[in-house]
Design an enzyme around this catalytic site. Structure first.
Site, PDB file in Angstrom:
ATOM      1  N   ASP A 266       6.174  -4.409  -0.604  1.00 53.53           N
ATOM      2  CA  ASP A 266       6.423  -3.763   0.672  1.00 53.53           C
ATOM      3  C   ASP A 266       6.525  -4.886   1.706  1.00 53.53           C
ATOM      4  O   ASP A 266       6.128  -6.022   1.445  1.00 53.53           O
ATOM      5  CB  ASP A 266       5.266  -2.812   0.979  1.00 53.53           C
TER       6      ASP A 266
ATOM      7  N   ASP B  75       6.116  -4.251   5.695  1.00 53.55           N
ATOM      8  CA  ASP B  75       5.193  -4.006   6.807  1.00 53.55           C
ATOM      9  C   ASP B  75       3.764  -3.827   6.307  1.00 53.55           C
ATOM     10  O   ASP B  75       3.490  -2.954   5.482  1.00 53.55           O
ATOM     11  CB  ASP B  75       5.621  -2.754   7.581  1.00 53.55           C
TER      12      ASP B  75
END
Length: 208
Positions: free
Chosen positions: A3, A5
């Site tokens: 991922d 963020d």
């Protein structure tokens, strides 16, 4: 699979600050659970949600306004998580890396260019490019397809509740690196195969 963020970029505080200010400036009302609900949503999803809070512009205008502010903040400084660059460079010679992010493509490219990390990823996917954002598995499944690998042969590194649920739904082995300010819900964290205190603990030996 990474991922972006909250895992590679400490962006959630920036997202919250920018979106809170946008909501307040355009007639909306920020709710106590707004930030946790927004984490993992695609651009279209969070723009529609902010509109439902009473923000006056149409969702596409909301998305443009918020993303433009985020781009400006990132071009000033990208708030990388501790160990992010070192971890990607260290693992890149040992495992194939992909990225599945809820950020729009513009922000993904700004971050990876600024951190000089783009070359290390075999594939990157924005949830703008798939039908559904997290917690749906669409982004992770698309990244696996672009890499030509079976999702069940992948490990995903996530921090948020929706991200953990997304990777799990994709059939991947889920590694949680919880953000101290935005910890995932207990039921989402329970889906993790491993919970690590930080990126420095993520090694090729663990993945194998």
């Amino acid at each position: 699979m990474f991922d972006l963020d909250g895992v590679l970029v400490d962006s959630e505080p920036v997202w919250e600050e920018v979106r809170r200010a946008f909501v307040a400036a355009h007639g909306g009302t920020w709710q106590p659970d707004t930030q946790s609900r927004l984490m993992g949503m695609s651009t279209a999803e969070w723009a529609a949600y902010l509109h439902s809070l009473g923000v006056q512009p149409a969702p596409d205008e909301i998305a443009r306004g918020v993303v433009d502010q985020m781009v400006a903040r990132y071009r000033d400084q990208v708030p990388l998580m501790p160990g992010a660059v070192e971890t990607i460079r260290r693992l890149s010679g040992q495992v194939t890396l992909g990225l599945a992010s809820s950020s729009p493509r513009t922000l993904i490219d700004v971050v990876l260019d600024a951190a000089e990390l783009k070359e290390y990823f075999a594939a990157t996917v924005s949830t703008e490019e798939v039908p559904r954002g997290k917690p749906a598995p669409d982004g992770y499944l698309a990244a696996a397809r672009r890499m030509g690998v079976d999702p069940r042969d992948c490990a995903a590194v996530e921090d948020s509740s929706n991200g953990l649920r997304s990777a799990y739904a994709a059939g991947m082995r889920v590694i949680a690196v919880p953000h101290p300010r935005y910890p995932p819900a207990p039921d989402a964290l329970a889906l993790a195969w491993r919970v690590l205190p930080g990126l420095d603990a993520l090694t090729a030996g663990l993945l194998s």
